[in-house]
Design an enzyme around this catalytic site. Structure first.
Site, PDB file in Angstrom:
ATOM      1  N   GLU A  57       0.811  -1.236   0.000  1.00 10.84           N
ATOM      2  CA  GLU A  57       0.000   0.000   0.000  1.00 10.84           C
ATOM      3  C   GLU A  57       0.837   1.275   0.000  1.00 10.84           C
ATOM      4  O   GLU A  57       0.603   2.181   0.807  1.00 10.84           O
ATOM      5  CB  GLU A  57      -0.963  -0.008   1.197  1.00 10.84           C
ATOM      6  CG  GLU A  57      -1.868  -1.220   1.192  1.00 10.84           C
ATOM      7  CD  GLU A  57      -2.912  -1.216   2.310  1.00 10.84           C
ATOM      8  OE1 GLU A  57      -2.812  -0.379   3.219  1.00 10.84           O
ATOM      9  OE2 GLU A  57      -3.828  -2.049   2.264  1.00 10.84           O
TER      10      GLU A  57
ATOM     11  N   ASP B  40      -1.011  -3.755  -3.517  1.00 10.93           N
ATOM     12  CA  ASP B  40      -1.848  -2.587  -3.196  1.00 10.93           C
ATOM     13  C   ASP B  40      -3.320  -2.875  -3.451  1.00 10.93           C
ATOM     14  O   ASP B  40      -3.674  -3.856  -4.116  1.00 10.93           O
ATOM     15  CB  ASP B  40      -1.407  -1.366  -4.011  1.00 10.93           C
ATOM     16  CG  ASP B  40      -1.481  -0.082  -3.185  1.00 10.93           C
ATOM     17  OD1 ASP B  40      -2.475   0.105  -2.444  1.00 10.93           O
ATOM     18  OD2 ASP B  40      -0.541   0.740  -3.284  1.00 10.93           O
TER      19      ASP B  40
ATOM     20  N   GLU C 148      -5.486 -10.765  -1.883  1.00  9.11           N
ATOM     21  CA  GLU C 148      -6.384 -10.594  -0.718  1.00  9.11           C
ATOM     22  C   GLU C 148      -7.845 -10.517  -1.153  1.00  9.11           C
ATOM     23  O   GLU C 148      -8.610  -9.675  -0.671  1.00  9.11           O
ATOM     24  CB  GLU C 148      -6.017  -9.310   0.051  1.00  9.11           C
ATOM     25  CG  GLU C 148      -4.573  -9.228   0.457  1.00  9.11           C
ATOM     26  CD  GLU C 148      -4.242  -7.968   1.258  1.00  9.11           C
ATOM     27  OE1 GLU C 148      -5.158  -7.337   1.795  1.00  9.11           O
ATOM     28  OE2 GLU C 148      -3.050  -7.633   1.343  1.00  9.11           O
TER      29      GLU C 148
HETATM   30  C1  XIL Z   1      -6.249  -6.692   7.907  1.00  4.46           C
HETATM   31  C2  XIL Z   1      -6.606  -7.899   8.756  1.00  4.46           C
HETATM   32  O1  XIL Z   1      -7.463  -8.739   8.029  1.00  4.46           O
HETATM   33  C3  XIL Z   1      -7.240  -7.457  10.039  1.00  4.46           C
HETATM   34  O2  XIL Z   1      -7.448  -8.569  10.917  1.00  4.46           O
HETATM   35  C4  XIL Z   1      -6.368  -6.421  10.738  1.00  4.46           C
HETATM   36  O3  XIL Z   1      -7.050  -5.930  11.877  1.00  4.46           O
HETATM   37  C5  XIL Z   1      -6.041  -5.274   9.813  1.00  4.46           C
HETATM   38  O4  XIL Z   1      -5.447  -5.780   8.628  1.00  4.46           O
HETATM   39  N1  XIL Z   1      -4.908  -4.864   3.350  1.00  4.46           N
HETATM   40  C6  XIL Z   1      -3.886  -5.636   3.818  1.00  4.46           C
HETATM   41  C7  XIL Z   1      -4.135  -6.598   4.935  1.00  4.46           C
HETATM   42  O5  XIL Z   1      -2.806  -5.646   3.220  1.00  4.46           O
HETATM   43  O6  XIL Z   1      -2.983  -6.809   5.699  1.00  4.46           O
HETATM   44  C8  XIL Z   1      -5.267  -6.133   5.803  1.00  4.46           C
HETATM   45  O7  XIL Z   1      -5.524  -7.121   6.780  1.00  4.46           O
HETATM   46  C9  XIL Z   1      -6.487  -5.867   4.953  1.00  4.46           C
HETATM   47  C10 XIL Z   1      -6.218  -4.771   3.953  1.00  4.46           C
END
Ligand code: XIL
Length: 376
Positions: free
Chosen positions: A169, A219, A287
Site C-alpha cells: 500500500e 496494493d 487478498e
Molecule cells: C487486515 C486484517 O485482516 C485485520 O485482521 C487487521 O485488523 C487489519 O489488517 N490490506 C492488507 C491486509 O494488506 O494486511 C489487511 O488485513 C487488509 C487490507
C-alpha cells in the site's frame, strides 16, 4: 405368478436404485471440509493456486473443521496478521518468529505454498522504526533498519517462502506516493527526484537475501481505479528502469459487489504494460473478497435479495474467469482469498458481512459451485 412377483421385485429394486443415484448426483456437499466436497484448489490446479489468509489458531488442530477446510480447499496460504512487522519485529532487537515458523512448517508438511505478508507497510508497524530516542529517526537510520529487518526475515525463510509482499500500500488514495512515516523520513535520499528510496532499499535487501524469491509490490484499488493503476504503473516503471528488483504486482482485490470482468481487466492491463520493461513480470491476486456493503455502507443499506445474490455470484464468476484468462497467458499463478469464511472476515466491522465463497458455518455457497463450473 412367481415370475411376475420376481419381475416386480427386480423393477422395484431398479426403481429404488435409480432414485438413490439421482439423489446422489442431485445433492451436493454442504460443508467445505466434507470428504465428498469438491476442492477449489484442486479444481483450478491447471490454472493457479487458490489460497486463503489464515491465523495460527486455524492450523493448530488438524481435527478442527477450519483446519480440515484449509487442507481440503487450499494449496497456498498467507498469515492474516502474524507475519506483519508489529508481530514479527515489535522491538528493535527482538523478533518473534514462532508463529510464522509454525505456519511455514505446516505449509511444507501439507504441500501448501506459503506467502509472506508483509515486510514494509505504513500500518501495523511498530513505532520504534521511526524514532531515535525522542526525536524522529534520520533517513540513514530508517534505511539501515529497513535493510536489517528485511534481510533478517527473508534470510530466515530463504527458499521456503517463495513470494513476499515486500512493500504494501505505498500508493495513496490521492494517487500520489502515500504520505507515511517511511516516505516522510526517508524522502528523496539519493536525490534522483523521487521518494521511492525506502521501497527501493527494501526490494534490494530482499533480493540480496533470497535472489530466487518473488518480490511483490502489493496494493488495493489498483484493479478498480484507473488513476491508481496508472500511478502504480508509473512508480514501478521508474523503479524497474532504475534496476530495482521488483518481480510482480499484487492486486489485493477487496472489491465491491457488481465488479465486472471488463473494468477489472482494463485496470490490470495498465499494470501489465510493465512487461514492456520487464518481460517476465507477473501479477498475483493477494487478498480477494467481495464486500457486500460497499465502503462506508451500513448493513441496513443492503438487502441480500435474490437479485443481490445473483450479482454476487456473477462478481465471483466474472473475476475467476478473468483470472483464468490471465493464467492461460502465463501472467497469474496465485489467487488468495482474504480469510477462511464469512464468520472471520475482516469486513465484519461490528456487523456480519458475506464476502467469501464459504459461509460462517463453513457451508459452500452457490457462488462457490458457480465458480467451480468455470473450470469444468
Ligand atoms: C487486515 C486484517 O485482516 C485485520 O485482521 C487487521 O485488523 C487489519 O489488517 N490490506 C492488507 C491486509 O494488506 O494486511 C489487511 O488485513 C487488509 C487490507
Amino acid at each position: 405368478m412367481v415370475k411376475v412377483k420376481r419381475l416386480v421385485t427386480v423393477l422395484a429394486i431398479i426403481f429404488v436404485m435409480t432414485l438413490t443415484a439421482c439423489g446422489q448426483t442431485a445433492s451436493r456437499a454442504e460443508f467445505a471440509y466434507q470428504d465428498n466436497a469438491p476442492s477449489i484448489a484442486e479444481t483450478f490446479k491447471d490454472y493457479f493456486r487458490v489460497g486463503a489468509a489464515v491465523n495460527s489458531w486455524d492450523i493448530d488442530n488438524p481435527d478442527s473443521n477450519q483446519c480440515k477446510t484449509i487442507l481440503k480447499q487450499f494449496n497456498t496460504l498467507v498469515m492474516e496478521n502474524e507475519s506483519k512487522p508489529e508481530n514479527l519485529h515489535p522491538e528493535e532487537d527482538r523478533y518473534y518468529f514462532d508463529k510464522f515458523d509454525q505456519f511455514v512448517d505446516f505449509c511444507e508438511e501439507n504441500d501448501i505454498v506459503p506467502r509472506g505478508h508483509c515486510l514494509i507497510w505504513h500500518s501495523q508497524v511498530p513505532g520504534w522504526f521511526f524514532k531515535d530516542g525522542n526525536q524522529d529517526a534520520s533517513a540513514e537510520l530508517v534505511l539501515d533498519r529497513i535493510k536489517e529487518h528485511v534481510t533478517t526475515i527473508v534470510t530466515r525463510y530463504k527458499g521456503r517462502v517463495k513470494s513476499w509482499d515486500v512493500c504494501n500500500e505505498v500508493i495513496g488514495d490521492d494517487g500520489q506516493l502515500r504520505f507515511s512515516d517511511w516516505s516522510r523520513l526517508v524522502g528523496d535520499y539519493d536525490g534522483d527526484g523521487d521518494k521511492y528510496d525506502f521501497i527501493e532499499t527494501a526490494f534490494i535487501a530482499a533480493h540480496e537475501a533470497d535472489p530466487d524469491a518473488r518480490l511483490i509490490i502489493n496494493d488495493y484499488s489498483i484493479e478498480s481505479s484507473t488513476d491508481k493503476a496508472i500511478r502504480m504503473y508509473n512508480a514501478v516503471k521508474k523503479m524497474l528502469e532504475d534496476g530495482v528488483p521488483i518481480d510482480g504486482v499484487g492486486f489485493q482485490m477487496h472489491v465491491g459487489n457488481g465488479t465486472t470482468y471488463e473494468k477489472t481487466k482494463e485496470c490490470m492491463d495498465i499494470i501489465l504494460k510493465l512487461k514492456e520493461i520487464k518481460p517476465d513480470l507477473v501479477i498475483e491476486v493477494t487478498e480477494f473478497d467481495v464486500n457486500c456493503y460497499g465502503w462506508g455502507q451500513e448493513p441496513a443499506d443492503v438487502e441480500l435479495t435474490k437479485e443481490f445474490l445473483e450479482e454476487f455470484n456473477k462478481t465471483y464468476t466474472d473475476l475467476f474467469r478473468l483470472f483464468m484468462d490471465y493464467s492461460k497467458e502465463g501472467l497469474l499463478d496465485s489467487v488468495i482469498m482474504w480469510g477462511l469464511h464469512d464468520g472471520v472476515s475482516w469486513l465484519n466491522n461490528g456487523h456480519q458481512n458475506y464476502p467469501m465463497l464459504i459461509d460462517k458455518d463453513l457451508k459452500l455457497k452457490d457462488a462457490y459451485f458457480e465458480v467451480l463450473e468455470l473450470a469444468k
